[in-house]
Scaffold this active site. Structure first.
Site, short mmCIF file in Angstrom:
data_model
loop_
_atom_site.label_atom_id
_atom_site.label_comp_id
_atom_site.label_asym_id
_atom_site.label_seq_id
_atom_site.Cartn_x
_atom_site.Cartn_y
_atom_site.Cartn_z
N LYS A 281 40.68 15.82 13.45
CA LYS A 281 40.00 15.38 14.66
C LYS A 281 40.35 16.30 15.83
O LYS A 281 41.41 16.92 15.82
CB LYS A 281 40.46 13.95 15.02
CG LYS A 281 39.94 12.86 14.11
CD LYS A 281 40.45 11.50 14.56
CE LYS A 281 39.96 10.39 13.65
NZ LYS A 281 38.51 10.19 13.70
N ARG A 355 36.88 3.95 4.48
CA ARG A 355 36.11 3.43 3.35
C ARG A 355 36.78 3.73 2.02
O ARG A 355 36.62 3.00 1.05
CB ARG A 355 34.67 3.97 3.42
CG ARG A 355 34.58 5.46 3.35
CD ARG A 355 33.24 5.99 3.84
NE ARG A 355 33.17 6.07 5.29
CZ ARG A 355 32.10 6.47 5.98
NH1 ARG A 355 31.00 6.81 5.33
NH2 ARG A 355 32.12 6.53 7.28
N1 BES Z 1 39.06 5.60 12.45
C1 BES Z 1 37.88 6.37 12.52
C2 BES Z 1 36.76 5.67 13.28
C3 BES Z 1 36.88 5.65 14.78
C4 BES Z 1 36.65 6.78 15.51
C5 BES Z 1 37.15 4.48 15.42
C6 BES Z 1 36.72 6.75 16.88
C7 BES Z 1 37.21 4.44 16.80
C8 BES Z 1 37.00 5.56 17.52
C9 BES Z 1 37.35 6.68 11.14
O1 BES Z 1 38.32 6.86 10.16
C10 BES Z 1 36.59 7.95 11.24
O2 BES Z 1 37.18 8.94 11.53
N2 BES Z 1 35.30 7.89 11.00
C11 BES Z 1 34.45 9.02 11.10
C12 BES Z 1 33.48 8.98 9.98
C13 BES Z 1 32.65 10.23 9.84
C14 BES Z 1 33.53 11.37 9.38
C15 BES Z 1 31.55 9.98 8.85
C16 BES Z 1 33.75 8.98 12.45
O3 BES Z 1 33.37 7.88 12.87
O4 BES Z 1 33.62 10.01 13.08
MN MN Z 2 39.00 8.87 10.09
#
Ligand code: BES
Ligand code: MN
Ligand code: ZN
Length: 505
Positions: A281, A355
């Site tokens: 990230k 997931r």
């Molecule tokens: N924990 C995150 C989701 C999230 C992101 C919650 C920002 C709250 C704020 C999750 O594990 C994630 O990173 N999801 C990705 C999925 C994507 C790679 C398909 C996302 O939402 O960017």
């Molecule tokens: Mn994630």
């Protein structure tokens, strides 16, 4: 917080701070009128000389009102009398709580049941008020050397005015429920606010064990990675690979029903820190990914509330807990893993890890012969884009379950909004090399995530709550919210009393 119910008049009762309300255009509520009469019109005069005109949430703190036993009188605006809905009542209550707390008083008296709220009964009002008072003492200052002394938790006692003693039993029950929900939320918030270096998978496991020791109807088991391997949890373990912290699979079984029976099963995402893994990230706000275990925290908080209320239900909590870090053994984009269900998954993005751990937990959940399974997860940024901070995203393969959850959300104010689970969305998860990919592209990201999970929850009634937008607040007031403990606990209260359908509002 000690809560007592009284039929005494606001003028006779001696509290540190007595709160009364005033509608727009300075129309006095019944209790305010009593204060005004007892003080020979002093209240009205003081209000007139102030900026308070009755808009919902306005506050005016008064001292030395004659004819009143309490030291201070807090006047709170109640808005337009004919527009008093649940949300407006909530604003009034929060202002009453903040005003009483800031007054420095050690006891408060409130007469909020006199406000008529559209479609809400007295028990609901008691719930809302007591929950707000009980929550006002939440602090997260255990890691600061100077504790927040600006607002000491002096408020110890609440006296709640009711019309007649006939209302008392129901009010007392509502107050008990509010205290339990507040305690559950406080646990969920503390776990959420704790940093990732303290709140690790092992720490979550210890907290679950601690909860188990506190309630004899609750048994807790923690499985390590070798057991997960034996169970075939290839996708869960794929996430844990990049971290030195051992992953844990935590199960909590609460047996409150008279007979053994199919349990309500809660599955909470417990990623104690989500760096994204190799699909790392950006640095900005990455600290907030300590909140990626808020689904797990809500499971523990709900179980705490249910156990404290000794609800007559069977309940199971399942928490897959891990970090998502980019260590040398971390999974890489393109890697393929086989889940406990036997379905293979191509990991196109290691940041879609929630997931991957939930799918194995959902397969595992079938072992408990569940009545329903509800998973709770900070799953997608896309859900935040879709619904913002106000609604939990809701998906379900069972309309009756979805409706019951929506209702519990409406009742508690911890609302959810249902989104589609149409098979058309599954197309986006197609992989050239495995049974499915773990991401489905930019479009409808929250839905394709739910759609992924649905492939692992075909054997029972299932619902998924995406709490990415609701579990914590960003910015200046950064902090966990304790959501959706209220919604979940209410759903279980409704199930325990068999009135999931009766309570239509
Ligand atoms: N924990 C995150 C989701 C999230 C992101 C919650 C920002 C709250 C704020 C999750 O594990 C994630 O990173 N999801 C990705 C999925 C994507 C790679 C398909 C996302 O939402 O960017
Ligand atoms: Mn994630
Ligand atoms: Zn995550």
């Amino acid at each position: 917080m000690q809560t007592d119910f009284t039929t005494q008049s606001v003028t006779d009762l001696s509290a540190g701070c007595a709160a009364v309300t005033v509608f727009e255009d300075r129309q006095l509520s019944p209790s305010a009128r009593k204060v005004d009469l007892a003080s020979s019109g002093q209240l009205k005069k003081l209000i007139k000389g102030s900026l308070l005109d009755g808009k919902a949430g306005q506050q005016l703190l008064l001292h030395g009102i004659s004819g009143v036993e309490s030291d201070k009188v807090l006047v709170v605006g109640a808005g337009k009398r004919d527009q008093l809905d649940a949300a407006c009542f909530g604003r009034i209550v929060d202002a009453v709580v903040a005003g009483c707390r800031d007054s420095g008083a050690d006891s408060a008296a409130v007469y909020l049941s006199e406000l008529a709220v559209a479609e809400r009964d007295n028990a609901w009002k008691v719930r809302r008020v007591v929950e707000s008072f009980a929550q006002a003492v939440y602090r997260f200052d255990q890691l600061k050397s100077e504790k927040s002394s600006d607002q000491p938790d002096r408020l110890k006692k609440l006296t709640y005015g009711i019309k007649s003693t006939r209302e008392q039993a129901k009010a007392r029950q509502a107050s008990k429920e509010a205290e339990a929900v507040a305690a559950g939320k406080a646990l969920a918030k503390t776990l959420g606010d704790l940093p990732g270096n303290i709140c690790t998978p092992s720490y979550l496991a210890d907290q679950a064990r601690k909860l188990g020791r506190e309630h004899k109807s609750l048994s807790v088991r923690v499985r390590g990675e070798s057991e997960m391997k034996r169970l075939g949890m290839g996708t869960l373990l794929s996430v844990a690979r990049g971290s030195e912290e051992p992953a844990k699979l935590i199960t909590l079984e609460y047996n409150g029903a008279a007979k053994p029976g199919k349990p309500i099963t809660l599955v909470g995402k417990g990623v104690t820190f989500d760096s994204g893994g190799i699909s790392i990230k950006p640095a900005a706000s990455m600290d907030e990914m300590k909140y990626d275990m808020c689904g797990a925290a809500s499971v523990l908080g709900t179980i705490k509330a249910v156990a404290e209320l000794k609800l007559k239900v069977n309940l199971v909590g399942i928490i897959p807990a891990t970090e998502n870090l980019p260590g040398g053994k971390a999974s890489k984009p393109g890697d393929i893993f086989t889940s406990m269900s036997g379905q293979s998954v191509e990991v196109l993005n290691t940041d879609a890890e929630g997931r991957l751990i939930l799918c194995d937990a959902l397969t595992f959940a079938a072992k408990f012969n569940p009545d329903v399974v509800i998973d709770i997860a900070t799953l997608t940024g896309a859900c935040v884009i879709a619904l913002g901070a106000h609604a939990n995203g809701l998906w379900s393969n069972d309309e009756k379950l979805a409706r019951a959850l929506l209702r519990a959300g409406e009742y508690t104010g911890d609302r959810a909004w249902q989104m589609p689970l149409w098979s058309e969305y599954e197309e986006q998860l197609k992989s050239n090399f495995a049974d499915m990919a773990n991401v489905g592209g930019r479009e409808a990201g929250a839905i394709t995530a739910a759609s992924f999970l649905s492939k692992f929850s075909r054997d029972y009634r299932w619902a998924h709550l995406d709490i990415a937008g609701t579990a914590w607040r960003s910015g200046k007031n950064k902090g966990a919210t304790g959501r959706p403990v209220s919604l979940l606990t209410q759903y279980i209260i409704d199930r325990a009393s068999g009135n999931a359908l009766r309570r239509s509002k």
